[in-house]
Design a protein around this motif. Structure first.
Motif, PDB file in Angstrom:
ATOM      1  N   LEU A  30       0.837  -1.209   0.000  1.00 33.43           N
ATOM      2  CA  LEU A  30       0.000   0.000   0.000  1.00 33.43           C
ATOM      3  C   LEU A  30       0.871   1.258   0.000  1.00 33.43           C
ATOM      4  N   TRP A  31       1.909   1.232   0.816  1.00 31.97           N
ATOM      5  CA  TRP A  31       2.806   2.396   0.943  1.00 31.97           C
ATOM      6  C   TRP A  31       3.443   2.746  -0.402  1.00 31.97           C
ATOM      7  N   LYS A  32       3.818   1.687  -1.149  1.00 24.76           N
ATOM      8  CA  LYS A  32       4.494   1.871  -2.447  1.00 24.76           C
ATOM      9  C   LYS A  32       3.638   2.605  -3.474  1.00 24.76           C
ATOM     10  N   THR A  33       2.308   2.597  -3.299  1.00 23.14           N
ATOM     11  CA  THR A  33       1.431   3.256  -4.273  1.00 23.14           C
ATOM     12  C   THR A  33       1.551   4.778  -4.212  1.00 23.14           C
ATOM     13  N   GLY A  34       2.069   5.298  -3.102  1.00 23.00           N
ATOM     14  CA  GLY A  34       2.163   6.747  -2.925  1.00 23.00           C
ATOM     15  C   GLY A  34       0.826   7.399  -2.587  1.00 23.00           C
ATOM     16  N   MET A  35      -0.204   6.571  -2.332  1.00 22.10           N
ATOM     17  CA  MET A  35      -1.544   7.111  -2.073  1.00 22.10           C
ATOM     18  C   MET A  35      -1.837   7.317  -0.584  1.00 22.10           C
ATOM     19  N   PHE A  36      -0.892   6.930   0.257  1.00 21.73           N
ATOM     20  CA  PHE A  36      -1.153   6.938   1.705  1.00 21.73           C
ATOM     21  C   PHE A  36      -0.198   7.865   2.448  1.00 21.73           C
ATOM     22  N   GLU A  37      -0.676   8.345   3.603  1.00 23.39           N
ATOM     23  CA  GLU A  37       0.249   8.998   4.523  1.00 23.39           C
ATOM     24  C   GLU A  37       0.343   8.173   5.798  1.00 23.39           C
TER      25      GLU A  37
ATOM     26  N   LEU B 277     -12.600  11.775   1.584  1.00 26.70           N
ATOM     27  CA  LEU B 277     -12.228  11.571   0.186  1.00 26.70           C
ATOM     28  C   LEU B 277     -13.254  12.179  -0.766  1.00 26.70           C
ATOM     29  N   SER B 278     -12.764  12.710  -1.874  1.00 29.86           N
ATOM     30  CA  SER B 278     -13.654  13.123  -2.961  1.00 29.86           C
ATOM     31  C   SER B 278     -14.205  11.850  -3.614  1.00 29.86           C
ATOM     32  N   GLU B 279     -15.237  12.010  -4.426  1.00 32.83           N
ATOM     33  CA  GLU B 279     -15.792  10.829  -5.112  1.00 32.83           C
ATOM     34  C   GLU B 279     -14.748  10.159  -5.998  1.00 32.83           C
ATOM     35  N   SER B 280     -13.915  10.962  -6.657  1.00 35.30           N
ATOM     36  CA  SER B 280     -12.906  10.347  -7.535  1.00 35.30           C
ATOM     37  C   SER B 280     -11.842   9.610  -6.716  1.00 35.30           C
ATOM     38  N   LYS B 281     -11.523  10.130  -5.524  1.00 36.89           N
ATOM     39  CA  LYS B 281     -10.567   9.411  -4.654  1.00 36.89           C
ATOM     40  C   LYS B 281     -11.182   8.124  -4.105  1.00 36.89           C
ATOM     41  N   GLU B 282     -12.473   8.170  -3.780  1.00 35.46           N
ATOM     42  CA  GLU B 282     -13.137   6.940  -3.324  1.00 35.46           C
ATOM     43  C   GLU B 282     -13.042   5.868  -4.404  1.00 35.46           C
ATOM     44  N   GLN B 283     -13.163   6.327  -5.648  1.00 29.24           N
ATOM     45  CA  GLN B 283     -13.058   5.405  -6.783  1.00 29.24           C
ATOM     46  C   GLN B 283     -11.643   4.833  -6.892  1.00 29.24           C
ATOM     47  N   GLU B 284     -10.651   5.702  -6.758  1.00 26.08           N
ATOM     48  CA  GLU B 284      -9.244   5.261  -6.841  1.00 26.08           C
ATOM     49  C   GLU B 284      -8.911   4.259  -5.740  1.00 26.08           C
ATOM     50  N   PHE B 285      -9.305   4.586  -4.501  1.00 23.01           N
ATOM     51  CA  PHE B 285      -9.015   3.671  -3.397  1.00 23.01           C
ATOM     52  C   PHE B 285      -9.831   2.387  -3.540  1.00 23.01           C
ATOM     53  N   GLY B 286     -11.053   2.503  -4.055  1.00 23.82           N
ATOM     54  CA  GLY B 286     -11.873   1.319  -4.300  1.00 23.82           C
ATOM     55  C   GLY B 286     -11.191   0.376  -5.274  1.00 23.82           C
ATOM     56  N   LYS B 287     -10.649   0.963  -6.332  1.00 23.17           N
ATOM     57  CA  LYS B 287      -9.930   0.177  -7.340  1.00 23.17           C
ATOM     58  C   LYS B 287      -8.712  -0.515  -6.714  1.00 23.17           C
ATOM     59  N   LEU B 288      -7.975   0.245  -5.914  1.00 18.86           N
ATOM     60  CA  LEU B 288      -6.783  -0.308  -5.260  1.00 18.86           C
ATOM     61  C   LEU B 288      -7.147  -1.480  -4.342  1.00 18.86           C
ATOM     62  N   PHE B 289      -8.197  -1.304  -3.527  1.00 22.77           N
ATOM     63  CA  PHE B 289      -8.546  -2.350  -2.560  1.00 22.77           C
ATOM     64  C   PHE B 289      -9.301  -3.510  -3.198  1.00 22.77           C
ATOM     65  N   SER B 290      -9.805  -3.320  -4.428  1.00 19.72           N
ATOM     66  CA  SER B 290     -10.617  -4.379  -5.043  1.00 19.72           C
ATOM     67  C   SER B 290      -9.831  -5.681  -5.215  1.00 19.72           C
ATOM     68  N   LYS B 291      -8.525  -5.552  -5.495  1.00 17.36           N
ATOM     69  CA  LYS B 291      -7.770  -6.804  -5.697  1.00 17.36           C
ATOM     70  C   LYS B 291      -7.613  -7.580  -4.380  1.00 17.36           C
ATOM     71  N   TYR B 292      -7.651  -6.862  -3.262  1.00 17.34           N
ATOM     72  CA  TYR B 292      -7.599  -7.539  -1.962  1.00 17.34           C
ATOM     73  C   TYR B 292      -8.968  -8.107  -1.595  1.00 17.34           C
ATOM     74  N   LEU B 293     -10.027  -7.373  -1.972  1.00 19.51           N
ATOM     75  CA  LEU B 293     -11.393  -7.836  -1.698  1.00 19.51           C
ATOM     76  C   LEU B 293     -11.702  -9.100  -2.507  1.00 19.51           C
ATOM     77  N   ALA B 294     -11.026  -9.269  -3.630  1.00 21.02           N
ATOM     78  CA  ALA B 294     -11.270 -10.445  -4.484  1.00 21.02           C
ATOM     79  C   ALA B 294     -10.761 -11.741  -3.844  1.00 21.02           C
ATOM     80  N   ASP B 295      -9.892 -11.630  -2.851  1.00 18.19           N
ATOM     81  CA  ASP B 295      -9.263 -12.803  -2.230  1.00 18.19           C
ATOM     82  C   ASP B 295     -10.129 -13.330  -1.083  1.00 18.19           C
ATOM     83  N   PRO B 296     -10.595 -14.590  -1.175  1.00 14.88           N
ATOM     84  CA  PRO B 296     -11.481 -15.155  -0.148  1.00 14.88           C
ATOM     85  C   PRO B 296     -10.854 -15.229   1.245  1.00 14.88           C
ATOM     86  N   SER B 297      -9.516 -15.123   1.330  1.00 11.06           N
ATOM     87  CA  SER B 297      -8.898 -15.189   2.661  1.00 11.06           C
ATOM     88  C   SER B 297      -8.808 -13.806   3.321  1.00 11.06           C
TER      89      SER B 297
END
Length: 297
Positions: free
Chosen positions: A113-120, A161-181
């Motif tokens: 997550l840190w590597k994406t540059g999207m977090f503080e 978050l703005s709506e566009s940021k919610e979308q960006e973070f949603g996209k980022l977290f979607s690959k983790y949400l896809a994992d059943p574990s």
């Protein structure tokens, strides 16, 4: 750098919930024993973050849907109540303490997550002042106790978050949400009504004030169940309902939308709704709580 492990203390233990491990364990067990696991295994849950005397029984409906046999990483998305934050923030510690047992932060996921540059980074002070993530830790520990050495947590403080940021973070977290574990815990209360919250929407056609509040909340809940981030944003713009976890919910809805584009079939159901008290006049105030679960089919 010393190899001292940095811990976040259970700063709200002793006030928002009991600091006694055995007492806390008994309370959580009591609440969980009264509810059914109808939506198991949950891939995500929405649950409240108030003091346990107010919302402990409501939250149980969500945590009962968690399956400890498959869950290995728990992402906890909580809103920021004290510091202005326009992005999302990660903790600077390694361990989150609870009166039950310590929870370990997943440093590998944090690195990704840190590597994406999207977090503080949040300071320890911000971390310990905030209750929106902490209130989920004892329930997480309890739900996972049969596999307590086999899972890690990924706490994320979500800013305004703005709506566009919610979308960006949603996209980022979607690959983790896809994992059943993985499990996503989305921390939110619902309507904060009354003068102290500067919110007093009232639809007289619903009868008593508390019925109007319930109607307003359930309108929002049914939009969340439709899994439509745009409708949810429009609802918030129209009614300004004081749902404090609106941004974590927005991130979750956007992550779900992303996975649906790739053909994943999901459904969200709310399982419980409660209010801290029933408002009948303008001097009253209340906070609403809702618990629900996302299933992947």
């Amino acid at each position: 750098m010393s190899n001292r492990v940095l811990c976040r203390e259970a700063s709200h233990a002793g006030s928002w919930y009991t600091a006694s491990g055995p007492q806390l364990n008994a309370q959580l067990e009591g609440w969980l024993s009264q509810v059914q696991s109808t939506k198991r295994p949950a891939r995500a849950i929405i649950a409240p973050h108030a003091g346990y005397t107010y919302c402990g029984s409501c939250a149980a409906h969500a945590y009962k849907q968690v399956d400890p046999t498959i869950t290995r990483k728990i992402f906890i998305l909580g809103p920021s109540h004290h510091v202005p934050l326009s992005r999302c923030a990660l903790s600077s510690v390694e361990i989150y303490r609870t009166p039950l047992y310590d929870l370990r932060i997943d440093q590998k996921i944090y690195g990704e997550l840190w590597k994406t540059g999207m977090f503080e980074r949040m300071s320890l002070q911000t971390d310990e002042d905030e209750h929106s993530i902490e209130m989920h830790l004892p329930y997480t520990a309890k739900a996972m106790e049969s596999h307590k050495d086999e899972f890690t947590i990924v706490p994320v403080l979500v800013g305004a978050l703005s709506e566009s940021k919610e979308q960006e973070f949603g996209k980022l977290f979607s690959k983790y949400l896809a994992d059943p574990s993985n499990l996503f815990v989305v921390s939110s209360d619902f309507c904060h009504w009354g003068q102290r919250f500067r919110y007093s929407y009232y639809d007289e056609s619903q009868g008593e004030i508390y019925r109007s509040i319930e109607h307003l909340d359930k309108m929002g809940m049914s939009i969340i169940e439709q899994l439509d981030p745009v409708s949810f944003s429009n609802y918030l713009k129209k009614y300004h309902n004081t749902i404090c976890g609106r941004h974590p919910i927005g991130v979750l809805l956007n992550a779900i939308t992303e996975l649906q584009k790739n053909g994943m079939n999901m459904s969200f159901s709310f399982l419980n709704y409660a209010q801290s008290s029933q408002c009948r006049n303008w001097q009253d105030s209340s906070v609403s709580y809702a618990a629900g679960a996302l299933m992947v089919h």
